[in-house]
Structures are given as structure tokens and as C-alpha cells.
Design a protein around this motif. Structure first.
Motif, mmCIF file in Angstrom:
data_model
loop_
_atom_site.group_PDB
_atom_site.id
_atom_site.type_symbol
_atom_site.label_atom_id
_atom_site.label_comp_id
_atom_site.label_asym_id
_atom_site.label_seq_id
_atom_site.Cartn_x
_atom_site.Cartn_y
_atom_site.Cartn_z
ATOM 1 N N GLY A 203 7.981 44.440 21.027
ATOM 2 C CA GLY A 203 8.507 43.785 19.843
ATOM 3 C C GLY A 203 7.488 42.828 19.243
ATOM 4 O O GLY A 203 6.292 42.894 19.529
ATOM 5 N N THR A 204 7.966 41.913 18.417
ATOM 6 C CA THR A 204 7.081 40.961 17.758
ATOM 7 C C THR A 204 7.025 39.650 18.543
ATOM 8 O O THR A 204 7.793 39.449 19.489
ATOM 9 C CB THR A 204 7.568 40.665 16.332
ATOM 10 N N VAL A 205 6.109 38.768 18.120
ATOM 11 C CA VAL A 205 5.992 37.453 18.757
ATOM 12 C C VAL A 205 6.324 36.349 17.746
ATOM 13 O O VAL A 205 5.874 35.214 17.879
ATOM 14 C CB VAL A 205 4.571 37.249 19.329
ATOM 15 N N ASP A 206 7.119 36.691 16.744
ATOM 16 C CA ASP A 206 7.453 35.731 15.686
ATOM 17 C C ASP A 206 8.171 34.500 16.215
ATOM 18 O O ASP A 206 8.060 33.420 15.624
ATOM 19 C CB ASP A 206 8.314 36.409 14.615
ATOM 20 N N VAL A 207 8.929 34.638 17.322
ATOM 21 C CA VAL A 207 9.682 33.493 17.843
ATOM 22 C C VAL A 207 8.767 32.382 18.335
ATOM 23 O O VAL A 207 9.214 31.249 18.535
ATOM 24 C CB VAL A 207 10.622 33.928 18.987
ATOM 25 N N ALA A 214 -1.077 24.769 23.124
ATOM 26 C CA ALA A 214 -2.518 24.629 23.307
ATOM 27 C C ALA A 214 -3.104 25.891 23.915
ATOM 28 O O ALA A 214 -4.273 26.204 23.714
ATOM 29 C CB ALA A 214 -2.825 23.424 24.194
ATOM 30 N N THR A 215 -2.272 26.630 24.685
ATOM 31 C CA THR A 215 -2.711 27.874 25.313
ATOM 32 C C THR A 215 -1.600 28.904 25.212
ATOM 33 O O THR A 215 -0.444 28.619 25.541
ATOM 34 C CB THR A 215 -3.058 27.648 26.800
ATOM 35 N N LEU A 216 -1.955 30.099 24.751
ATOM 36 C CA LEU A 216 -1.018 31.221 24.700
ATOM 37 C C LEU A 216 -1.759 32.485 25.123
ATOM 38 O O LEU A 216 -2.726 32.884 24.475
ATOM 39 C CB LEU A 216 -0.439 31.403 23.305
ATOM 40 N N ASN A 217 -1.290 33.093 26.191
ATOM 41 C CA ASN A 217 -1.883 34.345 26.673
ATOM 42 C C ASN A 217 -0.786 35.398 26.728
ATOM 43 O O ASN A 217 0.117 35.326 27.566
ATOM 44 C CB ASN A 217 -2.508 34.157 28.054
ATOM 45 N N ILE A 218 -0.858 36.379 25.812
ATOM 46 C CA ILE A 218 0.115 37.473 25.777
ATOM 47 C C ILE A 218 -0.599 38.816 25.889
ATOM 48 O O ILE A 218 -0.082 39.844 25.450
ATOM 49 C CB ILE A 218 0.959 37.421 24.488
ATOM 50 N N ALA A 219 -1.786 38.818 26.471
ATOM 51 C CA ALA A 219 -2.598 40.034 26.546
ATOM 52 C C ALA A 219 -1.928 41.107 27.399
ATOM 53 O O ALA A 219 -1.110 40.818 28.286
ATOM 54 C CB ALA A 219 -3.980 39.703 27.127
ATOM 55 N N ASN A 220 -2.303 42.350 27.117
ATOM 56 C CA ASN A 220 -1.886 43.498 27.938
ATOM 57 C C ASN A 220 -0.374 43.628 28.043
ATOM 58 O O ASN A 220 0.198 43.637 29.133
ATOM 59 C CB ASN A 220 -2.513 43.424 29.339
ATOM 60 N N ASN A 221 0.268 43.706 26.895
ATOM 61 C CA ASN A 221 1.684 44.012 26.793
ATOM 62 C C ASN A 221 1.845 45.139 25.779
ATOM 63 O O ASN A 221 0.880 45.863 25.490
ATOM 64 C CB ASN A 221 2.470 42.765 26.383
ATOM 65 N N ASN A 222 3.031 45.301 25.255
ATOM 66 C CA ASN A 222 3.289 46.328 24.241
ATOM 67 C C ASN A 222 3.751 45.707 22.925
ATOM 68 O O ASN A 222 4.523 46.299 22.186
ATOM 69 C CB ASN A 222 4.352 47.321 24.747
ATOM 70 N N PHE A 223 3.285 44.499 22.640
ATOM 71 C CA PHE A 223 3.680 43.816 21.417
ATOM 72 C C PHE A 223 3.148 44.568 20.193
ATOM 73 O O PHE A 223 2.078 45.185 20.230
ATOM 74 C CB PHE A 223 3.156 42.383 21.405
ATOM 75 N N SER A 224 3.893 44.466 19.090
ATOM 76 C CA SER A 224 3.503 45.141 17.850
ATOM 77 C C SER A 224 3.773 44.201 16.683
ATOM 78 O O SER A 224 4.002 43.012 16.859
ATOM 79 C CB SER A 224 4.274 46.456 17.704
ATOM 80 N N GLY A 225 3.732 44.752 15.455
ATOM 81 C CA GLY A 225 3.895 43.914 14.275
ATOM 82 C C GLY A 225 2.598 43.203 13.960
ATOM 83 O O GLY A 225 1.507 43.719 14.212
ATOM 84 N N THR A 226 2.708 42.006 13.443
ATOM 85 C CA THR A 226 1.521 41.234 13.103
ATOM 86 C C THR A 226 1.494 39.928 13.885
ATOM 87 O O THR A 226 2.542 39.423 14.312
ATOM 88 C CB THR A 226 1.492 40.911 11.598
#
Length: 716
Positions: A203-207, A214-226
Motif C-alpha cells: 500500500g501507500t505510506v501517506d499515513v 528524524a529516521t525512517l527506514n521502510i526499505a525492502n517492502n512492497n509499498f507503492s504509490g508515491t
């Protein structure tokens, strides 16, 4: 003034004595019981000096890793202690606990759904924990740090974060979590560091747009959108390995250093989102011309070779499919196998924790949730499970031959019992392991149920609770439908209460309350933790298995999805009036979680009276247990006469009265007046805590009070 000055030494002495009295006081009984349960769940490790499963004084005796304030345990720090086992089921009793660090161990099974409610720091990273994120996290309003990384957690995250206004760091990386991000994650107003890399989130990460990270790591998932524009201001942002439409171009592989294993450094980001900048070196114009020619030639040649290979592959597939269509023999699923190979080749390799089950992680990485299954996708041509099935089944797949050997060809001597779906057999495997195999009668399954068999067992295999019999395997080979469970060897509660000579005498009052509490917790997990809720629909004493310590394990959880329609199972008139089923089932055929609550009340009546729910051998007015017992539950004198004679009068009268009160509200005829199972659990917990105080005073865990002849007594 002189008199006042002279009194100061005495005041100081009294103050010191008061401090010593507090320091020497016994630890809170609930804390002692919770730590003792943990110690037993870890198989009594020798490295935990001072610990004991049989009581003691953790605060006064300075148990290893335990810190107290007064008589209450406030901190447990046992990181890297090689602990092997589960987290037990009494953590919620640690009401004063602020810090719990059990990271870097070998803990397995699910995280208890009831955690200490006042925690500010919880670290369970680098273990072998499975299941989902427990719902009780949502009630831990003081939580500031939560690290569940490097485990084998799966399922969706759930709406857990709406009230966690103090949480500053959340790490759920390196698991198998699926689904989209919960909306409540956008309510984490104080979170500064968020690690979710290496999962299967989509899904998206709009939330996350409005979080002050200061740090966000969401690498290596199946996220989509923009990628939301707001995230670009995050100093440490890592988003690679997803399918964002505005993903920055990846750097050439030769310029990218190998990623560090974040298992060793879970709190450090892997690097910024942008590609590393390569310094330019001045190149002579003639050198550029000399380098351009070979590069163009290599590119053109690669395209030509790739085109030939692609053409040959398409041609071979076309010829293979045509040959299979024309052949009269059984077709082979070549395209399906190719699809599986391509899918596996495209999967990212995820670093596996050093102390995790590699096989389990690899097995689940090839399987993604999908929509409604079709027979062509689920079953191969010989009736066995097709390898390209998209259902994430975490249980082990067995062959028919292996189960036949283990059950001695499902002989009568191996038969353990029989239910509406089929028979259950004891299976002794060559390696010494003993399991239970439920052989489902194909006649009891409709066509739709057969087609969705894998989906059902996938859901069942995800049910993880210490009071639920876990599904460990299955078999769909040659059209068979078999389920493999852990073997619980002390029989069913029904048999011990009603058919065993003398065995029911071993069920003391405290044991019966503990059985009620364990099964109540199992139902609470099914109803209020699982999403969507799971209705058992066959809750009865014959589905409650007891181990050697008489701890309860609820069986057949989740099998309602395979069972025939309840209206055609048995006569609704008979079942609704007698037995375990609630009145609304007789009137409308509906069965809900509140119907399970009614059935639980009937089982509590069995524990109280030792009688069967329906007994035609008794006089007519006493044949239905609920009808006979309900009018007597609030009369202390009549209640005392109802108690199972096998207890020989050894029970605390006040506890008996509270037990009866719980029964009364569970078996009410109107579903809306029955309590949720979480409320039942809390009432039974309070009852058990009072019993713990009595046991502590008597220094005998098996102690019960005989009711005085006056009938009321002064026990709990």
C-alpha cells in the motif's frame, strides 16, 4: 530547640528502620507468580541465579536481572542470556513494571496478548517470536520505546497506535508483517525513529506524512504509490526496494557497498535515500570517444542476445503448451513451475537473524496472500497442493505415506477420538515425536470448502496462544484432507470429569479455576485479538485437552470454517434447549462470539458440579444442567450442595460464590447481556490472585479450605 535537636538522631534511626522494613518486605504476590511462570516457561535456566518457579522473594533476594521499587518489580533486563522458551501468560500481572529487555535470546511462539500495561521500554528484538503484534500494545499509553525487530512476526500490524502519545522509537523491522500501514500510525505525535524495513508491507505510506521523524527506514517492502513530499525533509530516509512511482534511480551495483546487517545495528539507518555521489574526474575528449564506441557495441550486442533468448523462450513455451494440449496423457504444470521460479528469483534476499529458523523464513517468503482461490491454482493434477499456490501456509506439509506409517495405517489402536469432521489418531514418528492427526471425512466438506481448504488451514496455522492446540502440519496429497496437531497427552476435560475413575479427584478447586481461566484466555484471544474475530462454534469440555500439569489447551479452533452449516448439523431444537449451544441458535440458527460465551458458561458449570450438560439418566428436572443450576447460583446454601462431590468439600466459599456469579452472567438467555471474554478473564484473574495470596500464606500451592458446616466459610 535542644530537645528538638536531641530527637533528630532517633527520627533518623526510625526512618532507617522503616526503609529496611520496606526493603525486606516480601515481593508482591502477583509479581512473584508472574516471574515464576516466566521461569517455568524458560525451562528453569540455571543462569538465572536466585530465580524459582515455586515462589520466593525476587526483590528481597535480588534475582538476576530484576530490579524493584519497594515490593514491586519495576525492571527485568535479561538480554543475551540464552533463554529458550515462551513468554508465559502472566506478564500482565506485573503492574509496576516499567522496563523489560529480553532481546538477543531464543524465545519463540507468540508474544502474549496481555502485556504489562505500564511499560515505558519494551525490547524483544532478535528472538524467534511469531504470530502478530498483540492488541494490548494499544493500551500501553506510557510506552516510549518498542523494539520487536528480527523475529518472525506476520499478519497485519493492526490499529494499535492511537493512544501511544509517548512513543519515540518503534522498530518492527526484519519480520514477515503484511498488509498496509494502519491509520493509527499517523497518531504517533512524538515518534522520531521508525524502522519497518524488510517486511512484506504494502500500500501507500501517506499515513506517515505528518510525523516529525528524524529516521525512517521502510526499505525492502512492497509499498507503492508515491513518496509523499513531506517525507523528503527527513534527515535519514531509506525507501529502496519498493515500487514507488517517484523512486530515485538506484546507483550502479558496483558503486553500492554491501548493506550492513541491521541485526547487529538495529538502531542505525542504512544510509540516505539518494545515491552516493561519485566524484567526477577530468577525461580527455579523445578518451571519451575511445570509450563510447565499445560501450555502444556492448549495448547493441546485449540487446540482440537478449532478444534472441526471449524469442526462444516464448517459442519453447508455445510449443510446450501446444504439445500438452494435444497430448492425451496427464498434463504437467510447466508454466506454473516457471512462474514459481521467476517469482522466487525476483524475491529480495532478506538477511536472516542468526538465531531464527531459516527454513521458516524462506518458506514464507515465497508465498504471498491472494484473493479467492480457484481449484486450478490450489491443487495440482494429482490432487496434491500445487507449488505455485499463493496461500501463506506456515504449517509443515506431510505426505500420506508418512502419516500412514506414524498412525499404523490409521488403525483402531491409534484412534484418540471422533468429531463431526472426522477421526483423530495418535501419530508416533520414527524420530520419537508424537503428534495428533485429524483425518477429515471428505463427505463432510462441500465443494466450496474443499477448494478453500488451504486458505482455512493457513488461517488456523496462524493461531498462536499457550492455551490453544497449535496446528503444526497438514496433508492434501491424493485428495486427502488431514490436519496435524501437537499431541496433548492427559485426555480431555470431559473424560476426566465424567468417565475416569478417581481422576476427577485430582481436579482441585484451584486447578478447576485455572482451567477456566486458561480456556477463557483462549476464547478472549480468538474473539478480541484475532482480526477478524474467530468464533469457535464448538466450545465444549471434550475440546479442552489437559497436559500433565492440567493446563488447558483448546482444540478445533478455526475449524468452523470447514464444518457444515450449523443448521444442518443437528436438530436446532434439541441443541438450543440443552447441551452447550446458546438459545439464539435454536431460534435463528445464528452463532456469534456471544454464543461461545454461553458455551463457556456451561463448561464452568461442568467444572463446578461435575455434571454433564445433558444427562438423560437423571430425573427430568435435572437433565439439563443449565436449567437445573441457574436458579441456584445465587443461593449460597443451594450452591454448596451443587459442588462436585469429587472435591470432598475442599473449596473456599467466597471464591465459589464469585465463580457462580461469572457463570450466571455467561449463561444469560439474551446474548447482549453476556460479557465479552476479556471481562470474564479479568474476573477470573482477580479470583486467582486472591487464591495466590491464600496459597502464599499457607506455603502450599495445592492448599484448599474445607467449607465449615455453617456453609459460608471465611476463605477467599
Amino acid at each position: 530547640m535542644a530537645a528538638l535537636a536531641a530527637s533528630w538522631p532517633w527520627a533518623g534511626l526510625f526512618f532507617l528502620l522503616a526503609l529496611l522494613a520496606v526493603a525486606g518486605a516480601d515481593t508482591d504476590a502477583g509479581d512473584v507468580a508472574a516471574l515464576g511462570n516466566l521461569y517455568s516457561s524458560w525451562n528453569s535456566p540455571a543462569q538465572l541465579t536466585g530465580w524459582s518457579a515455586a515462589g520466593g522473594d525476587p526483590c528481597g533476594a535480588a534475582w538476576a536481572g530484576v530490579t524493584c521499587s519497594g515490593t514491586a518489580v519495576t525492571s527485568i533486563k535479561l538480554s543475551g542470556m540464552e533463554l529458550n522458551g515462551t513468554l508465559g501468560y502472566e506478564l500482565s500481572s506485573l503492574q509496576a513494571l516499567k522496563t523489560m529487555d529480553l532481546s538477543n535470546n531464543f524465545l519463540h511462539d507468540s508474544i502474549p496478548y496481555q502485556l504489562p500495561s505500564n511499560l515505558t521500554y519494551l525490547n524483544l528484538a532478535k528472538n524467534n517470536l511469531s504470530g502478530n503484534l498483540p492488541y494490548s500494545i494499544s493500551t500501553m499509553v506510557s510506552l516510549e520505546y518498542l523494539n520487536l525487530s528480527h523475529n518472525s512476526l506476520f499478519q497485519e500490524i493492526g490499529e494499535l497506535f492511537g493512544s501511544l502519545n509517548s512513543l519515540s522509537e518503534l522498530d518492527i523491522s526484519f519480520n514477515n508483517l503484511t498488509g498496509s500501514l494502519p491509520i493509527s500510525m499517523g497518531s504517533l505525535s512524538k515518534v522520531s525513529s521508525l524502522y519497518m524495513q524488510n517486511n512484506q508491507l504494502s500500500g501507500t505510506v501517506d499515513v506517515l506524512s505528518n510525523l516529525s521523524l528524524a529516521t525512517l527506514n521502510i526499505a525492502n517492502n512492497n509499498f507503492s504509490g508515491t513518496i509523499p513530499q513531506e517525507l523528503s525533509s527527513i534527515p535519514n530516509l531509506i525507501v529502496g526496494g519498493n515500487s514507488f512511482a517517484n523512486m530515485p534511480a538506484s546507483p550502479p551495483p558496483t558503486l553500492t557497498p554491501p548493506p550492513k546487517n541491521t541485526r547487529d545495528q538495529p538502531n542505525h539507518p542504512q544510509g540516505p535515500i539518494s545515491a552516493p555521489i561519485v566524484p567526477e574526474t577530468p577525461i580527455d575528449q579523445d578518451d571519451k570517444k575511445l570509450q563510447t564506441g565499445p560501450l555502444v557495441g556492448i549495448a547493441v550486442g546485449s540487446i540482440a542476445v537478449g532478444s534472441c533468448v526471449l524469442f526462444a523462450l516464448v517459442f519453447c513455451l508455445h510449443k510446450t503448451r501446444k504439445r500438452n494440449d494435444d497430448a492425451s496423457s496427464e498434463p504437467k504444470d510447466i508454466v506454473g513451475s516457471l512462474a514459481v521460479n521467476i517469482e522466487r528469483a525476483s524475491n529480495r534476499e532478506t538477511p536472516i537473524p542468526n538465531n531464527s529458523h531459516e527454513n521458516a523464513v524462506v518458506a514464507t517468503s515465497d508465498l504471498q496472500p491472494s484473493g479467492k482461490m480457484t481449484p486450478e491454482r490450489v491443487y495440482g493434477t494429482n490432487g496434491s497442493t500445487a507449488k505455485n499456490a499463493k496461500v501463506p501456509v506456515t504449517a509443515t506439509s506431510y505426505t500420506v505415506a508418512a502419516l500412514q506409517v506414524a498412525t499404523n495405517s490409521f488403525c483402531q489402536d491409534s484412534l484418540l477420538g471422533e468429531g463431526s469432521l472426522g477421526r483423530v489418531y495418535k501419530a508416533d514418528f520414527p524420530n520419537g515425536k508424537v503428534l495428533a492427526v485429524k483425518k477429515i471425512d471428505s463427505a463432510s466438506l462441500s465443494l466450496y470448502e474443499e477448494e478453500n481448504f488451504l486458505e482455512v488451514i493457513s488461517n488456523i496455522s496462524r493461531l498462536r496462544h499457550p492455551n490453544i492446540v497449535p496446528l503444526t502440519g497438514y496433508c492434501t496429497e491424493h485428495g486427502q484432507r488431514l490436519l496435524v496437531y501437537e499431541y496433548i497427552g492427559n485426555g480431555t476435560l470431559h473424560d476426566i470429569l465424567h468417565f475416569s475413575d478417581g481422576m476427577s479427584r485430582k481436579l482441585t478447586w484451584n486447578t478447576r479455576v485455572r482451567i477456566a481461566l486458561g480456556t477463557a484466555r483462549a476464547l478472549e484471544y480468538l474473539h478480541e485479538v484475532c482480526m477478524p474475530p474467530v468464533v469457535h462454534r464448538s466450545f465444549k469440555s471434550s475440546n479442552i485437552l489437559l497436559d500433565e500439569e492440567y493446563s488447558p489447551h483448546l482444540s478445533d479452533c478455526g475449524l468452523a470454517a470447514l464444518s457444515p452449516n450449523p443448521e444442518r448439523e443437528v436438530s436446532a431444537e434439541v441443541v438450543g434447549s440443552f447441551g452447550y449451544s446458546a438459545p439464539e441458535f435454536a431460534m435463528s440458527g445464528t452463532y456469534t462470539t456471544k454464543s461461545d460465551v454461553y458455551s463457556f458458561g456451561v463448561v464452568m458449570l461442568e467444572l463446578l458440579t461435575g455434571r454433564k450438560p445433558l444427562d438423560s439418566s437423571r430425573e427430568r428436572s435435572e437433565q439439563s444442567l443449565v436449567r437445573w443450576a441457574t436458579p441456584q447460583l445465587h443461593d449460597i446454601d443451594l450452591l454448596a450442595k451443587m459442588v462436585d462431590p469429587a472435591m470432598d468439600g475442599l473449596y473456599p466459599a467466597k471464591s465459589l460464590s464469585r465463580f457462580a456469579d461469572i457463570i450466571a452472567i455467561c449463561v444469560q438467555s439474551e446474548p447482549e447481556f453476556r460479557p465479552p471474554m476479556s471481562e470474564v478473564v479479568q474476573q477470573l484473574v482477580r479470583l486467582m490472585q486472591r487464591a495466590s495470596i491464600i496459597r502464599r500464606q499457607s506455603d502450599d500451592l495445592g492448599y484448599s479450605y474445607r467449607v465449615p458446616e455453617g456453609g459460608t466459610g471465611d476463605a477467599i
